[in-house]
Design a protein around this motif. Structure first.
Motif, PDB file in Angstrom:
ATOM      1  N   UNK A   9       0.812  -1.217   0.226  1.00  0.00           N
ATOM      2  CA  UNK A   9       0.256   0.158   0.012  1.00  0.00           C
ATOM      3  C   UNK A   9       1.042   1.322   0.007  1.00  0.00           C
ATOM      4  N   UNK A  10       1.702   1.345   1.011  1.00  0.00           N
ATOM      5  CA  UNK A  10       2.910   2.442   0.830  1.00  0.00           C
ATOM      6  C   UNK A  10       3.545   2.560  -0.351  1.00  0.00           C
ATOM      7  N   UNK A  11       3.917   1.609  -1.111  1.00  0.00           N
ATOM      8  CA  UNK A  11       4.432   1.582  -2.326  1.00  0.00           C
ATOM      9  C   UNK A  11       3.427   2.025  -3.405  1.00  0.00           C
ATOM     10  N   UNK A  12       2.294   1.807  -3.307  1.00  0.00           N
ATOM     11  CA  UNK A  12       1.099   2.411  -4.456  1.00  0.00           C
ATOM     12  C   UNK A  12       1.219   3.889  -4.052  1.00  0.00           C
ATOM     13  N   UNK A  13       1.039   4.385  -2.658  1.00  0.00           N
ATOM     14  CA  UNK A  13       0.912   5.707  -2.527  1.00  0.00           C
ATOM     15  C   UNK A  13       2.145   6.561  -2.940  1.00  0.00           C
ATOM     16  N   UNK A  14       3.467   6.140  -2.770  1.00  0.00           N
ATOM     17  CA  UNK A  14       4.691   6.608  -3.117  1.00  0.00           C
ATOM     18  C   UNK A  14       4.983   6.702  -4.730  1.00  0.00           C
ATOM     19  N   UNK A  15       4.160   5.679  -5.146  1.00  0.00           N
ATOM     20  CA  UNK A  15       4.578   5.621  -6.830  1.00  0.00           C
ATOM     21  C   UNK A  15       3.302   6.719  -7.466  1.00  0.00           C
ATOM     22  N   UNK A  16       2.225   7.091  -6.805  1.00  0.00           N
ATOM     23  CA  UNK A  16       1.173   7.945  -6.864  1.00  0.00           C
ATOM     24  C   UNK A  16       1.751   9.181  -6.652  1.00  0.00           C
ATOM     25  N   UNK A  17       2.425   9.546  -5.630  1.00  0.00           N
ATOM     26  CA  UNK A  17       2.918  10.957  -5.140  1.00  0.00           C
ATOM     27  C   UNK A  17       4.208  11.118  -6.142  1.00  0.00           C
ATOM     28  N   UNK A  18       4.752  10.208  -6.226  1.00  0.00           N
ATOM     29  CA  UNK A  18       6.146  10.566  -7.233  1.00  0.00           C
ATOM     30  C   UNK A  18       5.636  10.826  -8.540  1.00  0.00           C
ATOM     31  N   UNK A  19       4.825  10.411  -9.275  1.00  0.00           N
ATOM     32  CA  UNK A  19       4.064  10.718 -10.436  1.00  0.00           C
ATOM     33  C   UNK A  19       3.442  11.878 -10.738  1.00  0.00           C
TER      34      UNK A  19
END
Length: 173
Positions: free
Chosen positions: A154-164
């Protein structure tokens, strides 16, 4: 005639009437005045942190002789954080004294690009560690490993979303 800082910004409706400096000229004059202080600031920071480091060495000697835990903890903290702080201050000074008005935007876009690419790599690492935790969960059926793997994914998905999304929000895309 005393010039105000805000009066030096060019007004798009009135034009640049009068003898006010433009914003770029004001930034250039501030940069020159800061650059003239570089040797003094460098010597001052080195002297302060050298004194702090020597104070930490004396205090750790006192703590070893008297076997005082609180003094040992304080002096160890000083001996750890003084070199780290000196490194970051010197890095900051290099950025301050080598950038001018034209390279600030390039520096900001480079920092955004660095954060973007490192965010993607951290996200891949989080997915891989989550897979390892999921493997441990499947092998020994410990519920904590299952929770940690889900949290990492979940944290990885949030991080990918934020970085994008964030480079577009910050205007660095």
């Amino acid at each position: 005639m005393k010039k105000l800082f805000f009066a030096s910004i060019t007004n798009p409706f009135l034009g640049n009437k009068g003898n006010y400096n433009t914003f770029g000229e004001e930034v250039g004059s501030y940069t020159d005045s800061v650059n003239s202080l570089a040797p003094t600031l460098s010597f001052l920071f080195n002297a302060i942190f050298t004194i702090m480091f020597l104070f930490g060495i004396v205090r750790i000697g006192y703590a070893l002789i008297t076997k005082t835990g609180q003094v040992m903890k304080f002096s160890t903290g000083i001996l750890i954080w003084v070199p780290i702080t000196v490194f970051f201050i010197r890095l900051f000074m290099i950025f301050v004294f080598t950038t001018d008005g034209k390279t600030v935007t390039l520096l900001a876009s480079d920092i955004i690009q660095l954060l973007k690419s490192s965010g993607y790599y951290f996200s891949i690492g989080m997915i891989l560690v989550g897979l390892v935790f999921n493997l441990f969960y499947k092998l020994i059926k410990h519920p904590e490993y299952g929770r940690w793997s889900k949290r990492l994914w979940g944290s990885s998905a949030i991080l990918i979303l934020l970085v994008t999304i964030m480079p577009f929000v910050l205007g660095g895309a």
